[in-house]
Design an enzyme around this catalytic site. Structure first.
Site, mmCIF file in Angstrom:
data_model
loop_
_atom_site.group_PDB
_atom_site.id
_atom_site.type_symbol
_atom_site.label_atom_id
_atom_site.label_comp_id
_atom_site.label_asym_id
_atom_site.label_seq_id
_atom_site.Cartn_x
_atom_site.Cartn_y
_atom_site.Cartn_z
ATOM 1 N N CYS A 1 3.056 23.477 -55.919
ATOM 2 C CA CYS A 1 3.961 24.462 -56.544
ATOM 3 C C CYS A 1 3.400 24.799 -57.911
ATOM 4 C CB CYS A 1 5.396 23.976 -56.579
ATOM 5 S SG CYS A 1 5.654 22.273 -57.101
ATOM 6 N N SER A 2 4.086 24.443 -58.982
ATOM 7 C CA SER A 2 3.535 24.749 -60.304
ATOM 8 C C SER A 2 4.066 23.762 -61.339
ATOM 9 C CB SER A 2 3.862 26.179 -60.702
ATOM 10 O OG SER A 2 5.258 26.386 -60.640
ATOM 11 N N CYS A 3 4.130 22.476 -60.974
ATOM 12 C CA CYS A 3 4.597 21.443 -61.900
ATOM 13 C C CYS A 3 3.802 21.516 -63.201
ATOM 14 C CB CYS A 3 4.418 20.054 -61.284
ATOM 15 S SG CYS A 3 5.416 19.808 -59.805
ATOM 16 N N CYS B 1 -1.208 21.774 -59.996
ATOM 17 C CA CYS B 1 -0.190 21.381 -59.022
ATOM 18 C C CYS B 1 -0.433 22.271 -57.815
ATOM 19 C CB CYS B 1 1.211 21.608 -59.586
ATOM 20 S SG CYS B 1 2.488 21.410 -58.329
#
Lengths: 208, 95
Positions: free
Chosen positions: A116-118, A113
């Site tokens: 962000c950090s999905c 991702c």
């Protein structure tokens, strides 16, 4: 840490490190606001953190993969409708559209991702620190093979490396290829070969 | 109704957007092919402001060859990137 900071209550976990940056303080302030507005309370916040911390990749995601390895109909179901397939095993698929992508002799899938950090927390638990790092997020989209080599994973040139940048309300799980010489293994033995990293795509499934 | 179908050639808009949005700069302006239709979801630009995200947008997965994204890409021609893009960020690339 100043006395001023300790003069108010905030719902940090007791083992949470002291905030060290502006952004961490902002996060705490936002959380305090949400609690004071009654959007949720500290007990609910702590229960959510605890439930995510208790998710182990090998008890959730690996079960899904092992089932897909032994049951072609289940695999087809998982590829078509990840959320329902995960729910059918009694697991919580989370709130975002769960999408399974299958590694084959022709394609190796890898998830990132960049924005962000999905991450599919309901299946894999908390993401590893490197998954959230700027280095992984920026490099893996432009030099995936170099990043894979750093993980010890060499993908032959004849195999397509397909990077999935997860930008919407979708979460990805990679179904790694079933290793050779695992024909006689039970589903739970197979699940033990499925590492967290193999479901992100930075590793292959383990050898028996 | 989805405006694009699987296999359609599309171009990802390279417009600027000051509000929160989910189109990373490195794909803006690039062309790809619709690999699948993923979902229908609210627009991040207004959802992030606490609004309703309407009108709901079809979300597509776009397939882009790595060699088109990155000059001097280190891997073979077949390597690819797939990324979800909301319909209001896509233009037809057929004309």
């Amino acid at each position: 840490m100043t006395d001023e900071h300790h003069s108010h209550k905030h719902p940090l976990q007791t083992d949470h490190p002291e905030p060290s940056s502006h952004h961490e303080l902002m996060g705490i302030a936002l959380n305090d606001l949400l609690v004071s507005k009654g959007i949720y309370d500290n007990a609910e916040m702590n229960a959510m953190i605890e439930s995510i911390e208790n998710i182990e990749p090998n008890t959730h995601g690996a079960r899904v993969v092992a089932r897909a390895w032994v049951d072609p109909e289940y695999k087809a179901f998982l590829l078509k409708d990840g959320m329902s397939a995960v729910e059918s095993l009694g697991l919580d698929p989370g709130y975002a559209v769960l999408t399974a992508v299958e590694n084959t002799p022709e394609v190796h899938n890898l998830v990132v991702c960049t924005l962000c950090s999905c991450y599919p927390r309901f299946l894999l638990g908390r993401p590893p620190v490197w998954y959230k790092s700027k280095a992984y997020r920026s490099r893996v989209v432009r030099e995936p093979r170099a990043v894979l080599r750093e993980f010890g994973t060499e993908i032959p040139t004849g195999v397509e490396v397909r990077v999935h940048d997860s930008t919407a309300e979708l979460r990805y799980i990679v179904i790694p290829m079933r290793p050779a010489e695992t024909e006689g293994m039970s589903e739970s033995e197979l699940a033990s070969l499925v590492s967290r990293d193999s479901m992100i795509g930075t590793a292959l499934a383990g050898r028996p | 109704m989805a405006r694009f179908a699987i296999g359609d050639r599309v171009r990802i808009s390279d417009r600027e957007e000051a509000r929160h949005h989910r189109v990373p700069a490195y794909v803006k302006g690039h062309e790809g092919v619709v690999e699948r239709i993923c979902a229908a979801q609210g627009q991040p630009e207004t959802l992030a402001l606490g609004e309703d995200g309407e009108p709901i947008q079809t979300v597509y997965r776009i397939h882009i060859p790595q060699t088109r994204l990155w000059p001097g890409y280190e891997g073979p021609n077949g390597d690819s990137l797939e990324i979800e893009i909301f319909e209001h960020w896509l233009e037809s690339a057929r004309c």
